[in-house]
Design a protein around this motif. Structure first.
Motif, PDB file in Angstrom:
ATOM      1  N   TYR A 240      49.899   2.935  45.986  1.00 53.07           N
ATOM      2  CA  TYR A 240      48.966   3.343  45.629  1.00 53.07           C
ATOM      3  C   TYR A 240      49.055   4.821  45.534  1.00 53.07           C
ATOM      4  N   LEU A 241      49.722   5.568  46.062  1.00 49.41           N
ATOM      5  CA  LEU A 241      50.051   7.065  45.930  1.00 49.41           C
ATOM      6  C   LEU A 241      50.723   7.255  44.714  1.00 49.41           C
ATOM      7  N   LYS A 242      51.718   6.426  44.437  1.00 53.49           N
ATOM      8  CA  LYS A 242      52.544   6.616  43.056  1.00 53.49           C
ATOM      9  C   LYS A 242      51.593   6.190  41.869  1.00 53.49           C
ATOM     10  N   GLN A 243      50.777   5.349  42.107  1.00 52.66           N
ATOM     11  CA  GLN A 243      49.953   4.991  40.809  1.00 52.66           C
ATOM     12  C   GLN A 243      49.069   6.116  40.375  1.00 52.66           C
ATOM     13  N   LYS A 244      48.620   6.842  41.594  1.00 50.13           N
ATOM     14  CA  LYS A 244      47.688   8.168  41.156  1.00 50.13           C
ATOM     15  C   LYS A 244      48.653   9.337  41.028  1.00 50.13           C
TER      16      LYS A 244
END
Length: 286
Positions: A240-244
């Motif tokens: 999720y961090l990398k998606q953002k």
């Protein structure tokens, strides 16, 4: 003669003891190569965000979290931010009030939904924040909202009012059911709960990632503590961090237990950048 026998016995005992050392832990990199604490500290110090996955009842995991946090705070005074799954987002004000001295420890315990192993395992981390005037972020979704997803899917979150939505990741929730972290939950449950079961896990991951990013400023180091499954294999919170924000330098630490610490189990390869391995029979905190 007695003296000679004593010396022989002592030598025998020393020889036996030295041949069977007892290790409390061993660190490995993601390829299974043994590494030391300095390697862990160096890798963590170079990151924007450190995701420290733990087994909640493992004392060595908690000790290593404490030691790593203390050393990183010494290296980067006033630049470290702490956060944890163990505090739900709607308890942030109580946490802030305790850190600032507005309320005492007893009042904090009454206002916040503290985990049963808070005093032994998480209080030391909170005290680091308090003593060093650091922010400590309550990142997890309130449990009742995760239960809402289990009963009615992500769509059930649309029924929350605006205040309640402040405690979760922004809607709509991005979700990839093909990630092994969520497929494994679905399969382990034999389909019980349908897709809503892994989605109730994903809303926790999405919310924790949301509050990490919301409270991270470039140039800081954010250390986040959570169950290891929430970042194993660079998924869940990490995903999720990398998606953002794909440019983030994220360093992941995973927990693993096995009988023999001499070599990393094949199944634990690539769990994270550093795998903290403890014996299977390690004493538990609860």
């Amino acid at each position: 003669m007695k003296k000679l026998l004593f010396v022989i016995t002592l030598i025998t005992l020393c020889s036996f003891t030295s041949s069977t050392p007892k290790k409390a832990y061993q660190l490995f990199n993601k390829s299974g190569i043994p590494v030391d604490y300095n390697y862990l500290l160096q890798r963590a110090s170079e990151a924007d965000i450190v995701l420290f996955g733990e087994f909640h009842n493992n004392p060595i995991n908690h000790w290593m979290q404490l030691e790593l946090t203390k050393d990183l705070v010494k290296m980067y005074p006033n630049k470290v931010v702490l956060g944890a799954e163990m505090f739900e987002a709607d308890n942030q004000q109580a946490l802030n009030d305790y850190l600032s001295g507005k309320i005492n420890e007893k009042q904090f315990a009454e206002q916040a939904r503290l985990w049963r192993n808070y005093n032994t395992d998480y209080k030391p981390l909170v005290e680091i924040a308090k003593q060093n005037n650091l922010a400590f972020i309550a990142t997890n979704i309130p449990r009742k909202y995760a239960s809402l997803v289990y009963r009615g899917g992500f769509e059930a979150l649309d029924t929350l009012n605006n205040t309640e939505k402040n405690w979760i990741a922004p809607l709509p929730i991005l979700y990839d059911g093909n990630l092994s972290a969520y497929k494994n939950i679905f399969e382990a449950a034999g389909g019980h709960g349908g897709e809503n079961l892994p989605k109730s896990q994903a809303i926790k991951d999405a919310t924790m990632a949301h509050f990490i990013l919301k409270n991270y400023t470039p140039g800081q180091l954010f250390i986040h503590y959570h169950g290891s499954y929430h970042s194993n294999h660079y998924q869940s919170i990490y995903w999720y961090l990398k998606q953002k924000k794909s440019s983030l330098k994220i360093m992941a630490i995973a927990a693993h237990e096995q009988d023999d610490l001499s070599a990393l189990d094949e199944k634990a390869m690539k769990l994270a950048d550093v795998i903290l391995v403890t014996p299977t029979n390690m004493t538990k905190t609860y």
